[in-house]
Scaffold this motif. Sequence first.
Motif, PDB file in Angstrom:
ATOM      1  N   ARG A  47       0.829  -1.207   0.000  1.00 16.21           N
ATOM      2  CA  ARG A  47       0.000   0.000   0.000  1.00 16.21           C
ATOM      3  C   ARG A  47       0.865   1.261   0.000  1.00 16.21           C
ATOM      4  O   ARG A  47       0.580   2.218  -0.721  1.00 16.21           O
ATOM      5  N   ARG A  48       1.931   1.261   0.800  1.00 17.53           N
ATOM      6  CA  ARG A  48       2.823   2.427   0.819  1.00 17.53           C
ATOM      7  C   ARG A  48       3.491   2.638  -0.541  1.00 17.53           C
ATOM      8  O   ARG A  48       3.632   3.771  -1.016  1.00 17.53           O
ATOM      9  N   LEU A  49       3.892   1.537  -1.180  1.00 18.87           N
ATOM     10  CA  LEU A  49       4.493   1.645  -2.507  1.00 18.87           C
ATOM     11  C   LEU A  49       3.498   2.215  -3.514  1.00 18.87           C
ATOM     12  O   LEU A  49       3.850   3.076  -4.346  1.00 18.87           O
ATOM     13  N   ALA A  50       2.255   1.732  -3.470  1.00 21.88           N
ATOM     14  CA  ALA A  50       1.241   2.211  -4.403  1.00 21.88           C
ATOM     15  C   ALA A  50       0.939   3.687  -4.186  1.00 21.88           C
ATOM     16  O   ALA A  50       0.784   4.455  -5.157  1.00 21.88           O
ATOM     17  N   GLN A  51       0.856   4.117  -2.928  1.00 20.83           N
ATOM     18  CA  GLN A  51       0.620   5.531  -2.635  1.00 20.83           C
ATOM     19  C   GLN A  51       1.730   6.404  -3.197  1.00 20.83           C
ATOM     20  O   GLN A  51       1.481   7.461  -3.798  1.00 20.83           O
ATOM     21  N   ALA A  52       2.973   5.969  -2.993  1.00 18.12           N
ATOM     22  CA  ALA A  52       4.108   6.748  -3.472  1.00 18.12           C
ATOM     23  C   ALA A  52       4.129   6.812  -4.999  1.00 18.12           C
ATOM     24  O   ALA A  52       4.391   7.872  -5.584  1.00 18.12           O
ATOM     25  N   MET A  53       3.848   5.694  -5.658  1.00 16.23           N
ATOM     26  CA  MET A  53       3.849   5.668  -7.125  1.00 16.23           C
ATOM     27  C   MET A  53       2.762   6.562  -7.699  1.00 16.23           C
ATOM     28  O   MET A  53       2.943   7.172  -8.764  1.00 16.23           O
ATOM     29  N   ALA A  54       1.610   6.644  -7.027  1.00 15.22           N
ATOM     30  CA  ALA A  54       0.497   7.446  -7.532  1.00 15.22           C
ATOM     31  C   ALA A  54       0.840   8.924  -7.576  1.00 15.22           C
ATOM     32  O   ALA A  54       0.213   9.690  -8.330  1.00 15.22           O
ATOM     33  N   LYS A  55       1.807   9.340  -6.801  1.00 13.62           N
ATOM     34  CA  LYS A  55       2.201  10.754  -6.764  1.00 13.62           C
ATOM     35  C   LYS A  55       3.211  11.094  -7.849  1.00 13.62           C
ATOM     36  O   LYS A  55       3.571  12.262  -8.012  1.00 13.62           O
ATOM     37  N   ARG A  56       3.682  10.090  -8.580  1.00 20.84           N
ATOM     38  CA  ARG A  56       4.643  10.316  -9.654  1.00 20.84           C
ATOM     39  C   ARG A  56       3.971  10.041 -10.998  1.00 20.84           C
ATOM     40  O   ARG A  56       3.049   9.232 -11.086  1.00 20.84           O
ATOM     41  N   PRO A  57       4.450  10.661 -12.070  1.00 25.39           N
ATOM     42  CA  PRO A  57       3.897  10.352 -13.398  1.00 25.39           C
ATOM     43  C   PRO A  57       4.128   8.889 -13.744  1.00 25.39           C
ATOM     44  O   PRO A  57       5.129   8.289 -13.358  1.00 25.39           O
ATOM     45  N   HIS A  58       3.195   8.340 -14.485  1.00 25.72           N
ATOM     46  CA  HIS A  58       3.324   6.948 -14.909  1.00 25.72           C
ATOM     47  C   HIS A  58       4.452   6.801 -15.911  1.00 25.72           C
ATOM     48  O   HIS A  58       4.652   7.660 -16.779  1.00 25.72           O
ATOM     49  N   ALA A  59       5.207   5.724 -15.793  1.00 24.76           N
ATOM     50  CA  ALA A  59       6.259   5.407 -16.751  1.00 24.76           C
ATOM     51  C   ALA A  59       6.060   3.982 -17.223  1.00 24.76           C
ATOM     52  O   ALA A  59       5.929   3.060 -16.408  1.00 24.76           O
ATOM     53  N   ASP A  60       6.007   3.777 -18.524  1.00 29.71           N
ATOM     54  CA  ASP A  60       5.840   2.438 -19.068  1.00 29.71           C
ATOM     55  C   ASP A  60       7.016   1.552 -18.678  1.00 29.71           C
ATOM     56  O   ASP A  60       8.163   2.011 -18.631  1.00 29.71           O
ATOM     57  N   PRO A  61       6.761   0.281 -18.397  1.00 25.18           N
ATOM     58  CA  PRO A  61       7.871  -0.629 -18.085  1.00 25.18           C
ATOM     59  C   PRO A  61       8.736  -0.877 -19.313  1.00 25.18           C
ATOM     60  O   PRO A  61       8.268  -0.755 -20.453  1.00 25.18           O
ATOM     61  N   ASP A  62       9.977  -1.208 -19.072  1.00 23.04           N
ATOM     62  CA  ASP A  62      10.899  -1.530 -20.161  1.00 23.04           C
ATOM     63  C   ASP A  62      10.520  -2.895 -20.733  1.00 23.04           C
ATOM     64  O   ASP A  62      10.492  -3.893 -20.012  1.00 23.04           O
ATOM     65  N   THR A  63      10.218  -2.935 -22.013  1.00 26.98           N
ATOM     66  CA  THR A  63       9.799  -4.192 -22.647  1.00 26.98           C
ATOM     67  C   THR A  63      10.842  -4.712 -23.632  1.00 26.98           C
ATOM     68  O   THR A  63      10.556  -5.617 -24.406  1.00 26.98           O
ATOM     69  N   ARG A  64      12.049  -4.138 -23.600  1.00 25.44           N
ATOM     70  CA  ARG A  64      13.093  -4.579 -24.523  1.00 25.44           C
ATOM     71  C   ARG A  64      13.567  -5.986 -24.175  1.00 25.44           C
ATOM     72  O   ARG A  64      13.680  -6.343 -23.002  1.00 25.44           O
ATOM     73  N   LEU A  65      13.834  -6.765 -25.204  1.00 27.07           N
ATOM     74  CA  LEU A  65      14.312  -8.135 -25.038  1.00 27.07           C
ATOM     75  C   LEU A  65      15.522  -8.355 -25.949  1.00 27.07           C
ATOM     76  O   LEU A  65      15.659  -7.684 -26.992  1.00 27.07           O
ATOM     77  N   PRO A  66      16.384  -9.306 -25.601  1.00 20.89           N
ATOM     78  CA  PRO A  66      17.505  -9.633 -26.483  1.00 20.89           C
ATOM     79  C   PRO A  66      17.021 -10.050 -27.869  1.00 20.89           C
ATOM     80  O   PRO A  66      15.906 -10.578 -28.029  1.00 20.89           O
ATOM     81  N   HIS A  67      17.848  -9.819 -28.856  1.00 20.07           N
ATOM     82  CA  HIS A  67      17.466 -10.072 -30.251  1.00 20.07           C
ATOM     83  C   HIS A  67      16.969 -11.502 -30.469  1.00 20.07           C
ATOM     84  O   HIS A  67      16.011 -11.726 -31.219  1.00 20.07           O
ATOM     85  N   ALA A  68      17.584 -12.476 -29.798  1.00 15.45           N
ATOM     86  CA  ALA A  68      17.248 -13.885 -30.034  1.00 15.45           C
ATOM     87  C   ALA A  68      15.804 -14.208 -29.678  1.00 15.45           C
ATOM     88  O   ALA A  68      15.223 -15.154 -30.213  1.00 15.45           O
ATOM     89  N   ILE A  69      15.217 -13.446 -28.771  1.00 17.58           N
ATOM     90  CA  ILE A  69      13.842 -13.736 -28.348  1.00 17.58           C
ATOM     91  C   ILE A  69      12.913 -12.542 -28.558  1.00 17.58           C
ATOM     92  O   ILE A  69      11.788 -12.542 -28.078  1.00 17.58           O
ATOM     93  N   ASP A  70      13.365 -11.548 -29.298  1.00 12.53           N
ATOM     94  CA  ASP A  70      12.592 -10.317 -29.451  1.00 12.53           C
ATOM     95  C   ASP A  70      11.315 -10.557 -30.257  1.00 12.53           C
ATOM     96  O   ASP A  70      10.301  -9.908 -30.025  1.00 12.53           O
ATOM     97  N   ASN A  71      11.356 -11.462 -31.202  1.00 13.26           N
ATOM     98  CA  ASN A  71      10.185 -11.744 -32.040  1.00 13.26           C
ATOM     99  C   ASN A  71       9.713 -13.184 -31.862  1.00 13.26           C
ATOM    100  O   ASN A  71       9.384 -13.876 -32.815  1.00 13.26           O
TER     101      ASN A  71
END
Length: 517
Positions: A47-71
Amino acid sequence: MLRRDLLGAGAGASLLALAGRAATRGALAADAPAAAAPGPFDENTVRRLAQAMAKRPHADPDTRLPHAIDNMSFDDYRSIRFRKETALWRGQGLDFQVEFLPRGFLYRPVIDMFEVENGQAQRVGYNPDLFTYDNPRLRVTDNLGFAGFRIHAPINRADYFDEVCVFLGASYFRAVAKGQLYGLSARGFANGTGDPKGEEFALFRAFWLEKPQPGMTSMVVHALLDGPTVTGAFRFTIRPGGLSGTDETVFDTESVLYPRREITGAGIAPLTGMFYFDANDRQHVDDARAAAHDSEGLSMWTGKGEQLWRPLVNPLDLQFSAFADNTPHGFGLMQRKRSFHDFEDLALNYEKRPSLWIEPIGDWGEGAVDLVELPTPNEVNDNIVAFWRPRNKLVAGAEYAFTYRMHWCWDNPWPTRLARIVDTRLGATLDGKGRFVMIDFAGDSVKDLPPDAKLHAELGTNTGDIRNVVVVPNPAERSWRVTFEFYPGSARIAELHCTLNDEKNALSEQWVYRWTP
């Protein structure tokens, strides 16, 4: 890809939803929020983590993957399997084991995983050798992390740990009762479902798995939700069927939401299922089977005590329905047909799919049960969504708590003497200008009635004409049948309802139905 393959892989969301998420993954956050870390853990940590995150702008998670498994293809993803001998808590005399799922295919974000023991959270370490690979090129040595996890427990027999539930993809998860196969899904939160502007898919960014004590028949999972408009803290107490003396699997769910922005269409306890066709709606389906669906109807028990049954449809255009209520007793997407002959499908066994009933805990106030029905040309896509929508907007900066119990079950967890709708069938009238409707009612209130009992149908529609109403017993099934003809005229949509009554009272739940051409 076949739906049987997708379900066999334990995927946590529909291809339709996942494709939408995959299409929006391009913008990567340069500095993703620090969500979770090892260290002391208590009931308020998430709950404390969620409260703190709500006060910051949303940032998309990093979805990059190594080339061998990217597709990676679906078949590639399915070919990577967790080594069961390395499962969390295996060989420790507990009734639970956890297996983790790899990143790749549509499941690209890394999800933080922690084990909690004696008030301390320790990160679950990633190692590529936790998995086997049919294709060696898919084994990369990078510290990839995990995409989700599965919980196993001996729910069907004492000497084998069956898969009970899986958390994978956005905030999706699904579970089974004793003897069942995967079907419909649930999610942590919904926003914008059915909106032409697009739907938001918040993500469970981290999980904390509390290590159960020997002899415990329940397990606690904490989850941190993060999305563009909301953050949240979830606590699931999971009670697998077969361990606690009943067949159903129960999730006691405590959720606290923190809106980043005002939310007008919040979806609480959202359920996602698939309805392709059945006898009430197969006009544009040419299929040898009798039916194909994970769920056949939306069941509601209103705050006033009314019991409603809304058969699902696969519409030609998106359909949105709202059933206003105050302090609901419950709602769910239900699968009532339980015979193989109801479907005639040897591979998919729809008769073994779970029903999912939501039991609100506490006063949820005013709002509505919303139902969204999307057209689908096949049974691959989940096209049915139901959830509770609070009447009032969720205000940015505020805190909202919703507690509820999720029953993954064979049937409604509370028996009723009211007769229930066990079948709805529609066809053409003899003159071809209307629809012939057939509704079967069965249950304690009617099964012992004599054939000459004086019953009648309480019928209504907001438009069109209802003609030639007939109420007759079906001695072979100890049930009763209502038939009528509906002539819509020039109407393009009609709302119909029906209950089976004796001379004094309603003997059945209320059938509610939306007709469209």
